[in-house]
Design an enzyme around this catalytic site. Structure first.
Site, mmCIF file in Angstrom:
data_model
loop_
_atom_site.group_PDB
_atom_site.id
_atom_site.type_symbol
_atom_site.label_atom_id
_atom_site.label_comp_id
_atom_site.label_asym_id
_atom_site.label_seq_id
_atom_site.Cartn_x
_atom_site.Cartn_y
_atom_site.Cartn_z
ATOM 1 N N ASP A 97 0.845 -1.194 0.000
ATOM 2 C CA ASP A 97 0.000 0.000 0.000
ATOM 3 C C ASP A 97 0.885 1.250 0.000
ATOM 4 O O ASP A 97 2.076 1.177 0.308
ATOM 5 C CB ASP A 97 -0.894 -0.027 1.248
ATOM 6 C CG ASP A 97 -1.776 1.195 1.358
ATOM 7 O OD1 ASP A 97 -2.410 1.566 0.352
ATOM 8 O OD2 ASP A 97 -1.825 1.800 2.444
ATOM 9 N N ASP A 129 -6.753 -2.017 4.280
ATOM 10 C CA ASP A 129 -6.190 -3.150 3.560
ATOM 11 C C ASP A 129 -6.529 -4.496 4.199
ATOM 12 O O ASP A 129 -5.869 -5.486 3.925
ATOM 13 C CB ASP A 129 -4.659 -3.005 3.488
ATOM 14 C CG ASP A 129 -4.254 -1.630 3.001
ATOM 15 O OD1 ASP A 129 -4.644 -1.276 1.882
ATOM 16 O OD2 ASP A 129 -3.562 -0.919 3.735
ATOM 17 N N THR A 137 -0.310 4.983 1.082
ATOM 18 C CA THR A 137 -0.541 5.915 2.182
ATOM 19 C C THR A 137 -0.468 5.205 3.531
ATOM 20 O O THR A 137 -1.186 4.236 3.777
ATOM 21 C CB THR A 137 -1.915 6.595 2.026
ATOM 22 O OG1 THR A 137 -1.998 7.172 0.721
ATOM 23 C CG2 THR A 137 -2.091 7.680 3.078
ATOM 24 N N LYS A 174 -8.563 -4.145 -4.486
ATOM 25 C CA LYS A 174 -7.269 -4.572 -3.944
ATOM 26 C C LYS A 174 -7.273 -6.081 -3.720
ATOM 27 O O LYS A 174 -6.294 -6.774 -4.025
ATOM 28 C CB LYS A 174 -6.972 -3.850 -2.619
ATOM 29 C CG LYS A 174 -6.597 -2.382 -2.753
ATOM 30 C CD LYS A 174 -6.190 -1.814 -1.403
ATOM 31 C CE LYS A 174 -5.734 -0.364 -1.530
ATOM 32 N NZ LYS A 174 -5.270 0.196 -0.240
ATOM 33 N N ASP A 197 -1.377 -0.697 6.020
ATOM 34 C CA ASP A 197 -1.457 -0.076 7.348
ATOM 35 C C ASP A 197 -2.544 -0.710 8.202
ATOM 36 O O ASP A 197 -2.764 -0.288 9.337
ATOM 37 C CB ASP A 197 -1.666 1.438 7.239
ATOM 38 C CG ASP A 197 -2.946 1.810 6.500
ATOM 39 O OD1 ASP A 197 -3.741 0.900 6.208
ATOM 40 O OD2 ASP A 197 -3.151 2.997 6.219
ATOM 41 N N THR A 208 -2.779 1.130 -4.505
ATOM 42 C CA THR A 208 -3.253 2.260 -3.709
ATOM 43 C C THR A 208 -4.582 2.784 -4.227
ATOM 44 O O THR A 208 -4.906 2.644 -5.417
ATOM 45 C CB THR A 208 -2.217 3.404 -3.713
ATOM 46 O OG1 THR A 208 -2.717 4.511 -2.961
ATOM 47 C CG2 THR A 208 -1.926 3.865 -5.142
ATOM 48 N N GLY A 209 -5.330 3.367 -3.334
ATOM 49 C CA GLY A 209 -6.573 4.032 -3.721
ATOM 50 C C GLY A 209 -6.347 5.473 -4.103
ATOM 51 O O GLY A 209 -7.288 6.176 -4.500
#
Length: 635
Positions: free
Chosen positions: A333, A528, A335, A505, A524, A477-478
């Protein structure tokens, strides 16, 4: 996890020995010493009065009875609750009965005595791997200085703290519980929780872990989590759960425990039928005790879990310790994982003659009245602390902040805010992160360009994983495509998928698995959760102590250093090589002793020699596992 190889069912607790276990161990040692004393008296009497062998036999018989009762009790227990450990109990019972039936009371009594000493050695060695848990448990018991309503301090146990309590932590004191800093600045030694050797600087608003040490400064903090809900409490719980879990190889061995016992009995019967050598038959029964083989996997797993915890890596299940050695891909990921999830000021594009310092000071004054991440970034960017008086402050959700100063109305926010108040602005710059503007008394002062902060160790961490053979790396990532591309370029990740939802994802992870990859999924733990569960191994950045991180992931990094990913892989591979050597020792040594026993190569005291050689193989396994405890990587 209970480790027992035979006589007496010696148990190990999750922590170090309880008083009851210490008493049981003392009783066993006393029993062994009394038995040895009686056997020596029996030998002495036989030497001094050979014409009275009955007395010697009585002494040997009493010695045998002393150890026979616990041996039979252990054997009966293993029959009612069959497992691989019980095979050894049953083989020792058979060997003892065989020696007794043959009139060899000396061998019948000495066999369990030798096993008792082997167990004591085993217990002392294995307990060394529990020092990490014991050390962490001690950190949960400390004194705290709680602030009373009248401002005075009272000293109480950290276990009596409740969320919402205010505590004062002085230099040299231990942080008593998870909390948020209300005042003060200090350096914290967080090595016991995150494995980071460099002290961490903390200040107002930051979260801190219970169990860390305040090296300097005076802090006041509000308690947020205590006891089992604290990060330290969850660390200990994870370690205990991991220690209790059985590695796959142990489960496989237990599945064939009954077949193993039948095989040994057939070998022993064949030995008797071909040689009529009773000592050789007894030696086969003792030599086939699979202690070293049974111990090889749990001892390796416990050592690996303890070493991992020392490095701030929490492994939920011993199976994932093995899985980590086989990962060949990385899905990560952005962020909060590759980046710190904290905005910083990248650039200020001014549109007036006002000095840069004055513009920053005004922006930070407005930012200080808001909790928005953009506002906090502007507060962090200030270079001096000159106070600016603000009146009529109003935060407009989704737009920005307005207030009044001595110079007039000031605006801080998005372009739509300035359109609403009819303030002319300069062209909006192209930027892949948040952009906010500032105006005072109708005059536009400039644009602030902000960006997420890349973790400084991220490029090195990704390069190290490639050196370990994990060169198939995907950034998932979003966030927007342009922001993802920038991070991918900075970290050397070649593949990326941006603007994906949590469900997408999950699909990406499934796709990688279906293509034959064994991906390590790193996130994080907040957005996720689904993806973390789908990979071969899910690793969460648990530095914030988030419940979802501890619930979703197979492995949790208590710190925030991505270089620990490579540490986890290297440790896992070393654990696997250690386990392979242990299995070779346990299996190979047992086979050699059984062959030697069956061929009568162990002599007239074959059973006793087999018992000694059996304990020697256990010692070799523990010594090899001890090498794993020396694993250490400082960052």
């Amino acid at each position: 996890m209970s480790h027992q190889c035979s006589h007496g069912h010696i148990h190990f607790s999750n922590n170090l020995q309880t008083p009851a276990e210490q008493r049981r161990m003392s009783r066993q040692l006393t029993l062994a010493m009394v038995t040895i004393g009686l056997l020596l008296l029996s030998l002495l009497w036989r030497a001094m009065a050979p014409e009275q062998p009955a007395i010697s036999d009585i002494l040997a018989g009493v010695a045998w009875l002393l150890v026979a009762v616990p041996v039979f009790r252990a054997g009966w227990h293993s029959l009612r609750h069959p497992d691989l450990h019980g095979v050894t109990d049953q083989l020792i019972v058979l060997a003892m009965l065989g020696a007794w039936a043959l009139g060899d009371l000396m061998t019948a009594a000495l066999l369990p005595v030798i096993m008792i000493f082997g167990h004591i050695l085993e217990e002392r060695s294995v307990m060394g791997t529990r020092q990490a848990i014991a050390g962490l448990s001690k950190l949960t018991h400390s004194q705290a200085k709680r602030v009373r309503a009248d401002g005075s301090l009272e000293s109480i146990s950290s276990q009596h703290l409740k969320p919402g309590d205010i505590v004062e932590v002085r230099a040299g004191d231990q942080i008593p519980a998870d909390g948020r800093i209300l005042s003060g600045h200090a350096s914290l030694d967080v090595a016991s929780i995150t494995g980071e050797s460099v002290p961490v600087e903390v200040s107002v608003g930051m979260s801190v872990f219970g169990g860390t040490l305040n090296l300097n400064g005076l802090l006041r903090l509000e308690v947020t989590h205590t006891g089992e809900q604290s990060t330290l409490g969850k660390v200990i719980a994870l370690m205990k759960d991991a220690e209790q879990a059985k590695p796959p190889i142990t489960r496989m061995l237990e599945r064939y425990a009954g077949h193993y016992l039948i095989l040994v009995l057939l070998i022993a019967a064949t030995t008797w039928f071909l040689t009529y050598n009773s000592q050789a038959m007894l030696a086969v029964l003792v030599a086939a005790c699979p202690c070293a083989l049974v111990l090889s996997a749990p001892a390796t797993s416990m050592a690996g879990i303890a070493v991992a915890a020392r490095h701030g890596i929490l492994i939920r299940n011993a199976a994932f310790l093995e899985e980590l050695a086989d990962v060949d891909a990385l899905i990560i990921d952005k962020t909060g994982t590759l980046t710190q999830g904290r905005l910083r000021l990248a650039e200020l594009i001014q549109s007036s003659e006002r000095s840069r310092e004055a513009v920053l000071q005004l922006a930070s004054a407005l930012g200080a009245v808001s909790n928005h991440p953009v506002s906090r970034a502007l507060v962090d960017a200030r270079h001096n602390h000159k106070a600016i008086s603000l009146r009529d402050v109003e935060e407009m959700h989704g737009l920005g902040v307005i207030a009044t100063t001595d110079a007039g109305q000031v605006l801080l926010g998005r372009r739509e805010l300035f359109e609403r108040y009819r303030v002319s602005v300069s062209p909006l710059p192209i930027h892949d992160g948040p952009v906010v503007g500032l105006a005072e008394n109708g005059v536009f002062l400039g644009w602030f360009l902000l960006e997420d902060t890349l973790r400084p160790e991220a490029p090195e961490a990704m390069a190290t994983l490639k050196m370990l053979g994990i060169d198939h790396q995907l950034l998932l990532t979003g966030d927007r495509q342009i922001a993802a591309q920038r991070v991918a370029q900075q970290t050397g990740i070649s593949e990326l998928a941006a603007e994906v939802l949590p469900a997408e994802k999950l699909q990406k992870v499934h796709q990688a698995v279906n293509e034959g990859w064994r991906p390590m999924v790193v996130g994080d733990g907040v957005n996720d959760a689904l993806a973390l569960k789908a990979g071969a191994v899910g690793i969460a950045m648990g530095s914030n102590g988030a419940d979802i991180a501890l619930a979703s992931a197979d492995v949790v990094l208590t710190g925030s250093d991505l270089r620990r990913l490579a540490t986890a892989v290297r440790l896992s591979r070393q654990c696997r090589s250690t386990l392979q050597v242990n299995v070779i020792i346990g299996l190979g040594w047992t086979v050699l002793i059984v062959i030697a026993a069956a061929l009568g190569m162990l002599g007239s005291s074959g059973a006793l020699i087999a018992a000694i050689l059996h304990n020697l193989s256990t010692l070799l396994v523990l010594l090899n596992t001890g090498r794993l405890l020396q694993f250490n990587e400082t960052l």
